[in-house]
Design a protein around this motif. Structure first.
Motif, PDB file in Angstrom:
ATOM      1  N   MET A   1       3.215   9.650  -7.306  1.00 32.87           N
ATOM      2  CA  MET A   1       4.140   9.045  -6.365  1.00 32.87           C
ATOM      3  C   MET A   1       3.639   9.098  -4.921  1.00 32.87           C
ATOM      4  SD  MET A   1       6.375   7.672  -8.165  1.00 32.87           S
ATOM      5  CE  MET A   1       7.395   7.081  -6.846  1.00 32.87           C
ATOM      6  N   LEU A   2       2.621   9.887  -4.666  1.00 36.06           N
ATOM      7  CA  LEU A   2       2.044   9.924  -3.324  1.00 36.06           C
ATOM      8  C   LEU A   2       1.059   8.787  -3.096  1.00 36.06           C
ATOM      9  CD1 LEU A   2       1.427  13.752  -2.909  1.00 36.06           C
ATOM     10  CD2 LEU A   2       3.259  12.387  -1.928  1.00 36.06           C
ATOM     11  N   VAL A   3       0.523   8.245  -4.174  1.00 38.14           N
ATOM     12  CA  VAL A   3      -0.489   7.194  -4.078  1.00 38.14           C
ATOM     13  C   VAL A   3       0.142   5.805  -4.088  1.00 38.14           C
ATOM     14  CG1 VAL A   3      -2.479   6.185  -5.271  1.00 38.14           C
ATOM     15  CG2 VAL A   3      -2.231   8.661  -5.132  1.00 38.14           C
ATOM     16  N   LEU A   4       1.237   5.624  -4.799  1.00 33.63           N
ATOM     17  CA  LEU A   4       1.809   4.293  -4.970  1.00 33.63           C
ATOM     18  C   LEU A   4       2.359   3.642  -3.703  1.00 33.63           C
ATOM     19  CD1 LEU A   4       3.509   4.432  -8.456  1.00 33.63           C
ATOM     20  CD2 LEU A   4       1.444   3.271  -7.793  1.00 33.63           C
ATOM     21  N   PRO A   5       3.094   4.322  -2.837  1.00 32.13           N
ATOM     22  CA  PRO A   5       3.588   3.629  -1.631  1.00 32.13           C
ATOM     23  C   PRO A   5       2.483   3.071  -0.726  1.00 32.13           C
ATOM     24  CG  PRO A   5       4.882   5.573  -2.025  1.00 32.13           C
ATOM     25  CD  PRO A   5       3.730   5.636  -2.988  1.00 32.13           C
ATOM     26  N   PRO A   6       1.429   3.822  -0.412  1.00 33.93           N
ATOM     27  CA  PRO A   6       0.357   3.208   0.390  1.00 33.93           C
ATOM     28  C   PRO A   6      -0.356   2.080  -0.359  1.00 33.93           C
ATOM     29  CG  PRO A   6       0.165   5.585   0.458  1.00 33.93           C
ATOM     30  CD  PRO A   6       1.203   5.266  -0.561  1.00 33.93           C
ATOM     31  N   LEU A   7      -0.488   2.235  -1.660  1.00 33.37           N
ATOM     32  CA  LEU A   7      -1.103   1.182  -2.465  1.00 33.37           C
ATOM     33  C   LEU A   7      -0.251  -0.082  -2.424  1.00 33.37           C
ATOM     34  CD1 LEU A   7      -3.412   0.450  -4.397  1.00 33.37           C
ATOM     35  CD2 LEU A   7      -1.960   1.252  -6.260  1.00 33.37           C
ATOM     36  N   SER A   8       1.053   0.080  -2.444  1.00 32.67           N
ATOM     37  CA  SER A   8       1.960  -1.060  -2.354  1.00 32.67           C
ATOM     38  C   SER A   8       1.791  -1.776  -1.015  1.00 32.67           C
ATOM     39  CB  SER A   8       3.401  -0.583  -2.525  1.00 32.67           C
ATOM     40  OG  SER A   8       4.305  -1.631  -2.336  1.00 32.67           O
ATOM     41  N   SER A   9       1.644  -1.030   0.053  1.00 30.53           N
ATOM     42  CA  SER A   9       1.437  -1.639   1.375  1.00 30.53           C
ATOM     43  C   SER A   9       0.114  -2.385   1.441  1.00 30.53           C
ATOM     44  CB  SER A   9       1.477  -0.575   2.457  1.00 30.53           C
ATOM     45  OG  SER A   9       2.734   0.024   2.503  1.00 30.53           O
ATOM     46  N   MET A  10      -0.927  -1.826   0.839  1.00 32.23           N
ATOM     47  CA  MET A  10      -2.222  -2.493   0.823  1.00 32.23           C
ATOM     48  C   MET A  10      -2.179  -3.773  -0.002  1.00 32.23           C
ATOM     49  SD  MET A  10      -5.099   0.487   0.746  1.00 32.23           S
ATOM     50  CE  MET A  10      -4.324   1.586  -0.420  1.00 32.23           C
TER      51      MET A  10
ATOM     52  N   TYR B   1       2.202 -10.984  -3.739  1.00 29.54           N
ATOM     53  CA  TYR B   1       2.930  -9.726  -3.603  1.00 29.54           C
ATOM     54  C   TYR B   1       3.600  -9.614  -2.243  1.00 29.54           C
ATOM     55  CZ  TYR B   1       4.051  -4.794  -3.903  1.00 29.54           C
ATOM     56  OH  TYR B   1       4.727  -3.597  -3.928  1.00 29.54           O
ATOM     57  N   ALA B   2       3.077 -10.327  -1.269  1.00 30.92           N
ATOM     58  CA  ALA B   2       3.661 -10.272   0.074  1.00 30.92           C
ATOM     59  C   ALA B   2       5.092 -10.815   0.086  1.00 30.92           C
ATOM     60  CB  ALA B   2       2.790 -11.047   1.052  1.00 30.92           C
ATOM     61  N   ALA B   3       5.399 -11.733  -0.829  1.00 29.34           N
ATOM     62  CA  ALA B   3       6.765 -12.255  -0.913  1.00 29.34           C
ATOM     63  C   ALA B   3       7.718 -11.226  -1.510  1.00 29.34           C
ATOM     64  CB  ALA B   3       6.776 -13.529  -1.754  1.00 29.34           C
ATOM     65  N   VAL B   4       7.212 -10.350  -2.367  1.00 28.12           N
ATOM     66  CA  VAL B   4       8.023  -9.331  -3.026  1.00 28.12           C
ATOM     67  C   VAL B   4       8.071  -8.042  -2.204  1.00 28.12           C
ATOM     68  CG1 VAL B   4       8.235  -7.965  -5.143  1.00 28.12           C
ATOM     69  CG2 VAL B   4       7.440 -10.320  -5.262  1.00 28.12           C
ATOM     70  N   ALA B   5       7.082  -7.824  -1.378  1.00 27.09           N
ATOM     71  CA  ALA B   5       6.935  -6.570  -0.635  1.00 27.09           C
ATOM     72  C   ALA B   5       8.150  -6.183   0.198  1.00 27.09           C
ATOM     73  CB  ALA B   5       5.688  -6.618   0.242  1.00 27.09           C
ATOM     74  N   PRO B   6       8.827  -7.111   0.858  1.00 26.19           N
ATOM     75  CA  PRO B   6      10.004  -6.683   1.630  1.00 26.19           C
ATOM     76  C   PRO B   6      11.105  -6.071   0.763  1.00 26.19           C
ATOM     77  CG  PRO B   6       9.314  -8.857   2.333  1.00 26.19           C
ATOM     78  CD  PRO B   6       8.503  -8.504   1.127  1.00 26.19           C
ATOM     79  N   TRP B   7      11.077  -6.333  -0.523  1.00 30.18           N
ATOM     80  CA  TRP B   7      12.103  -5.793  -1.411  1.00 30.18           C
ATOM     81  C   TRP B   7      11.685  -4.485  -2.058  1.00 30.18           C
ATOM     82  CZ3 TRP B   7      16.965  -7.441  -1.519  1.00 30.18           C
ATOM     83  CH2 TRP B   7      17.231  -8.680  -0.972  1.00 30.18           C
ATOM     84  N   VAL B   8      10.389  -4.203  -2.176  1.00 28.87           N
ATOM     85  CA  VAL B   8       9.967  -2.975  -2.863  1.00 28.87           C
ATOM     86  C   VAL B   8       9.133  -2.040  -2.002  1.00 28.87           C
ATOM     87  CG1 VAL B   8      10.079  -3.921  -5.187  1.00 28.87           C
ATOM     88  CG2 VAL B   8       7.974  -4.150  -3.896  1.00 28.87           C
ATOM     89  N   ASP B   9       8.569  -2.513  -0.921  1.00 27.29           N
ATOM     90  CA  ASP B   9       7.730  -1.670  -0.067  1.00 27.29           C
ATOM     91  C   ASP B   9       8.600  -1.017   0.993  1.00 27.29           C
ATOM     92  OD1 ASP B   9       5.551  -0.440   1.031  1.00 27.29           O
ATOM     93  OD2 ASP B   9       4.912  -2.189   2.166  1.00 27.29           O
TER      94      ASP B   9
END
Length: 74
Positions: free
Chosen positions: A3-12, A20-28
């Motif tokens: 769980m420490l790796v996934l949030p920064p990976l999601s931002s990248m 993924y940029a269209a989905v990112a505001p909902w999950v990042d």
């Protein structure tokens, strides 16, 4: 660790892939939190915060509790 790796990976992923940029505001969570610094916050932004918090806090909490309740006590 996972769980420490996934949030920064999601931002990248949001920065690199347009799909993924269209989905990112909902999950990042970091993308969602930056919008909340504005003087006025719309209802959709609060909804995005709720969904992102559910994904990054609620889901791991539920999975951890399930795992904790299923272990054998010795």
């Amino acid at each position: 660790m996972f769980m420490l790796v996934l949030p920064p990976l999601s931002s990248m992923l949001a920065a690199v892939f347009d799909g993924y940029a269209a989905v990112a505001p909902w999950v990042d969570l970091s993308t969602t939190m930056t919008v909340l610094t504005a003087p006025t916050v719309a209802g959709e932004q609060w909804a995005r915060l709720g969904v992102a918090t559910l994904v990054w806090v609620g889901l791991p909490l539920a999975l951890g509790m399930r795992r904790l309740l299923r272990i054998e006590i010795r």
